[in-house]
Design an enzyme around this catalytic site. Structure first.
Site, short mmCIF file in Angstrom:
data_model
loop_
_atom_site.label_atom_id
_atom_site.label_comp_id
_atom_site.label_asym_id
_atom_site.label_seq_id
_atom_site.Cartn_x
_atom_site.Cartn_y
_atom_site.Cartn_z
N VAL A 128 0.84 -1.20 0.00
CA VAL A 128 0.00 0.00 0.00
C VAL A 128 0.88 1.25 0.00
O VAL A 128 1.71 1.44 0.89
CB VAL A 128 -0.92 0.02 1.23
CG1 VAL A 128 -1.80 1.27 1.23
CG2 VAL A 128 -1.79 -1.24 1.25
N CYS A 129 0.69 2.12 -0.99
CA CYS A 129 1.39 3.40 -1.10
C CYS A 129 2.91 3.17 -1.03
O CYS A 129 3.45 2.44 -1.84
CB CYS A 129 0.92 4.37 -0.03
SG CYS A 129 -0.85 4.70 -0.06
N GLN A 130 3.57 3.79 -0.05
CA GLN A 130 5.00 3.55 0.11
C GLN A 130 5.29 2.07 0.31
O GLN A 130 6.30 1.55 -0.16
CB GLN A 130 5.53 4.36 1.29
CG GLN A 130 7.02 4.23 1.52
CD GLN A 130 7.48 4.78 2.84
OE1 GLN A 130 6.79 4.61 3.86
NE2 GLN A 130 8.62 5.45 2.85
#
Length: 337
Positions: A128-130
């Site tokens: 997720v994301c980073q």
């Protein structure tokens, strides 16, 4: 009248916050050097396919389990997956020199290895994301070749565009000097920075309807407060890992250019051979389309891209995401052998 309503909403919010419980219960099943591996509980006793969530270092993972109706975790459990989460522990000043390699080649590799040993099967990995960048980088290393599949949600892969606001900001900062002054990077400072990139939507517009919550049910208030905590209660980040991520991913665009270095080990996306599901939001102000899309041109394995209308947070909690994106994802995961 409005002031009275706001006061009533705040009073009820304080009461509900004190009584708040986790949406989906979980238990700690293993420890890595810098994280805790949690397993979400389910009622079924039948064999389930292991799935490991790698979350960002920047926020806490509550956005994935915000409410009973809008829970990514609950959806995956309902669809038959044995869902685990690698939750990062705040580093403390003693671990300010942790780097990206420590998290990727250490903690993620250890969590995947533990799941393989205990379940007898390679896990699906969802970043997720980073955390998507961390998971993608792991899958591109020799030790990541056994990954069953990789799912990315709003992962910044190519930050080379001049219109990428986070990349523009990063290019103006001396991160070595920053962490030299601060050591670890305060989570509250980062929360303020992200809010400043969309000040109206995350400020006056968000709180303009606060008075209406005075007459809302407890569930609506609970969801609002959980979102507040998620937005502004971010953990501190290990200074070295923060600087490396900002420099290599945002200043140098090293992941897309094949130049990302993990303690001397080059991350080459062409080494990613497992099936990949890459999802992103069309109006994301943090991870714009040009940063998240086009992965199928960089990896060797098959890649499905799913673009969802809306912004960054909508990718996780919007009604549209839970009606369209996550059913499509779970169907895709079940087709992976």
């Amino acid at each position: 009248m409005t002031q009275t309503k706001v006061q009533e909403a705040l009073r009820r919010a304080a009461q509900i916050a004190r009584a708040a419980r986790d949406i989906t219960p979980a238990e700690a099943v293993a420890e890595t050097d810098n994280g805790t591996l949690w397993r979400y509980q389910c009622d079924s006793k039948s064999p389930r396919i292991p799935l490991l969530i790698i979350y960002s270092l920047v926020n806490r993972p509550a956005i994935l389990d915000l409410s009973a109706e809008r829970s990514v975790v609950a959806h995956l459990i309902k669809k038959g997956f044995d869902v685990h989460l690698l939750a990062w522990r705040p580093p403390g000043q003693a671990r300010r020199y942790l780097g990206l390699a420590d998290y990727i080649l250490g903690d993620i590799a250890d969590a995947v290895g533990w799941l393989r040993r205990t379940s007898g099967a390679a896990p699906h990995v969802l970043g997720v994301c980073q955390g998507g960048v961390l998971a993608l980088s792991y899958a591109a290393t020799p030790m990541g070749q056994g990954t069953r599949s990789l799912t990315l949600l709003a992962a910044p892969i190519d930050t080379g565009s001049d219109s990428d606001r986070l990349a523009q900001l990063a290019r103006s900062i001396d991160f070595n000097a920053l962490i030299g002054a601060t050591g670890n990077v305060p989570g509250q400072g980062l929360a303020g920075l992200f809010a400043s990139l969309k000040p109206f939507a995350l400020g006056p517009q968000r709180y303009s309807g606060l008075a209406e919550l005075a007459d809302a049910d407890d569930q609506a208030i609970d969801t609002f407060m959980r979102m507040e905590r998620w937005m502004y209660d971010g953990p501190d980040l290990a200074g070295q890992a923060f600087a490396e991520f900002a420099q290599q991913i945002y200043q140098d665009n090293a992941l897309a250019r094949g130049m990302l270095d993990l303690d001397g080990q080059r991350v080459d996306l062409s080494n990613v051979r497992c099936p990949v599901f890459n999802a992103y939001a069309l109006d994301d102000h943090l991870v714009p389309v040009h940063a998240a899309s086009g992965l199928e041109k960089r990896i060797t394995g098959p890649c499905v891209e799913h673009a969802l209308p809306g912004g960054h947070l909508g990718l996780f909690i919007s009604k549209r995401a839970h009606q369209m994106l996550y059913p499509a994802l779970s169907d895709w995961l079940h087709r992976i052998h």
